[in-house]
Design a protein around this motif. Structure first.
Motif, PDB file in Angstrom:
ATOM      1  N   TYR A 127       0.865  -1.179   0.000  1.00 22.10           N
ATOM      2  CA  TYR A 127       0.000   0.000   0.000  1.00 22.10           C
ATOM      3  C   TYR A 127       0.899   1.226   0.000  1.00 22.10           C
ATOM      4  CZ  TYR A 127      -3.740  -3.253   0.726  1.00 22.10           C
ATOM      5  OH  TYR A 127      -4.626  -4.275   0.552  1.00 22.10           O
ATOM      6  N   VAL A 128       0.836   1.982  -1.091  1.00 22.66           N
ATOM      7  CA  VAL A 128       1.779   3.082  -1.334  1.00 22.66           C
ATOM      8  C   VAL A 128       1.046   4.396  -1.552  1.00 22.66           C
ATOM      9  CG1 VAL A 128       3.486   1.523  -2.363  1.00 22.66           C
ATOM     10  CG2 VAL A 128       1.818   2.655  -3.823  1.00 22.66           C
ATOM     11  N   LEU A 129       1.794   5.478  -1.351  1.00 23.70           N
ATOM     12  CA  LEU A 129       1.263   6.816  -1.586  1.00 23.70           C
ATOM     13  C   LEU A 129       2.424   7.737  -1.950  1.00 23.70           C
ATOM     14  CD1 LEU A 129      -1.489   8.359  -1.385  1.00 23.70           C
ATOM     15  CD2 LEU A 129      -0.734   9.124   0.847  1.00 23.70           C
ATOM     16  N   PRO A 130       2.287   8.482  -3.064  1.00 26.87           N
ATOM     17  CA  PRO A 130       3.345   9.441  -3.401  1.00 26.87           C
ATOM     18  C   PRO A 130       3.303  10.624  -2.444  1.00 26.87           C
ATOM     19  CG  PRO A 130       1.540   9.622  -4.963  1.00 26.87           C
ATOM     20  CD  PRO A 130       1.228   8.459  -4.051  1.00 26.87           C
ATOM     21  N   LEU A 131       4.455  11.245  -2.240  1.00 26.22           N
ATOM     22  CA  LEU A 131       4.549  12.406  -1.369  1.00 26.22           C
ATOM     23  C   LEU A 131       3.575  13.480  -1.849  1.00 26.22           C
ATOM     24  CD1 LEU A 131       6.092  13.671   1.019  1.00 26.22           C
ATOM     25  CD2 LEU A 131       7.627  14.675  -0.656  1.00 26.22           C
ATOM     26  N   GLY A 132       2.768  13.980  -0.959  1.00 24.40           N
ATOM     27  CA  GLY A 132       1.783  14.996  -1.305  1.00 24.40           C
ATOM     28  C   GLY A 132       0.519  14.432  -1.918  1.00 24.40           C
ATOM     29  N   GLY A 133       0.490  13.142  -2.196  1.00 23.82           N
ATOM     30  CA  GLY A 133      -0.702  12.512  -2.749  1.00 23.82           C
ATOM     31  C   GLY A 133      -0.954  12.812  -4.218  1.00 23.82           C
ATOM     32  N   GLN A 134      -0.051  13.523  -4.882  1.00 25.40           N
ATOM     33  CA  GLN A 134      -0.235  13.889  -6.285  1.00 25.40           C
ATOM     34  C   GLN A 134       0.263  12.778  -7.209  1.00 25.40           C
ATOM     35  OE1 GLN A 134      -1.890  16.743  -6.997  1.00 25.40           O
ATOM     36  NE2 GLN A 134      -2.033  16.962  -4.777  1.00 25.40           N
ATOM     37  N   GLY A 135      -0.441  12.569  -8.320  1.00 18.50           N
ATOM     38  CA  GLY A 135      -0.011  11.593  -9.322  1.00 18.50           C
ATOM     39  C   GLY A 135      -0.131  10.158  -8.875  1.00 18.50           C
ATOM     40  N   GLN A 136      -1.178   9.839  -8.131  1.00 18.84           N
ATOM     41  CA  GLN A 136      -1.327   8.503  -7.572  1.00 18.84           C
ATOM     42  C   GLN A 136      -1.410   7.411  -8.643  1.00 18.84           C
ATOM     43  OE1 GLN A 136      -4.687   8.738  -4.916  1.00 18.84           O
ATOM     44  NE2 GLN A 136      -3.632  10.105  -3.518  1.00 18.84           N
TER      45      GLN A 136
END
Length: 143
Positions: A63-72
């Motif tokens: 379960y991953v998430l890019p920094l800031g939640g942008q471009g998931q």
């Protein structure tokens, strides 16, 4: 036919939890160091919040998430595109019979935390929680 442990309410075994955490740490390290030969993936900062393994340890869902939640969605595509290289990098640190197949999903726990904070900030909820605390005091007085 054996039941899947996640569906019978028993939850993951200690081994599943231990292997999942080892994969999570290793995957995080690999992504942070930029060990993958994909410049598009290496330029991103990705948080690996949790890894759940299947009971037979052959499938690991990160379960991953890019920094800031942008471009998931882009992050999921990049991780899927580099899945075999990530799998090799992770398997170097594992002492398992099989290297687990990696799957990637968005980590939605951050959204859930934001929603929980929003709910607790609501005046109606604050009042209900305060009232509930008063009721708890009443029960303690009866002892």
């Amino acid at each position: 036919m054996a039941k899947n442990r996640f569906h019978d309410g028993a939850g993951p075994s200690q081994r599943q939890l231990r292997v999942g955490e080892l994969i999570r740490r290793t995957l995080s390290d690999v992504l942070n160091r930029g060990d993958i030969h994909d410049p598009d993936l290496n330029r991103l900062s990705i948080t690996v919040g949790e890894v759940r393994t299947s009971p037979d340890l052959k499938v690991a869902t990160a379960y991953v998430l890019p920094l800031g939640g942008q471009g998931q969605e882009d992050v999921l595509k990049l991780l899927a595109r580099n899945k075999s290289e990530l799998r090799r990098a992770v398997s170097k640190n594992l002492t398992l019979k099989f290297s687990p197949d990696l799957r990637f999903r968005l980590d939605e726990t951050f959204d859930q935390l934001d929603e929980t904070r929003r709910l607790f900030a609501d005046e109606t909820v604050k009042r209900d929680v305060a009232h509930s605390d008063d009721d708890d005091d009443d029960y303690q007085d009866e002892d």
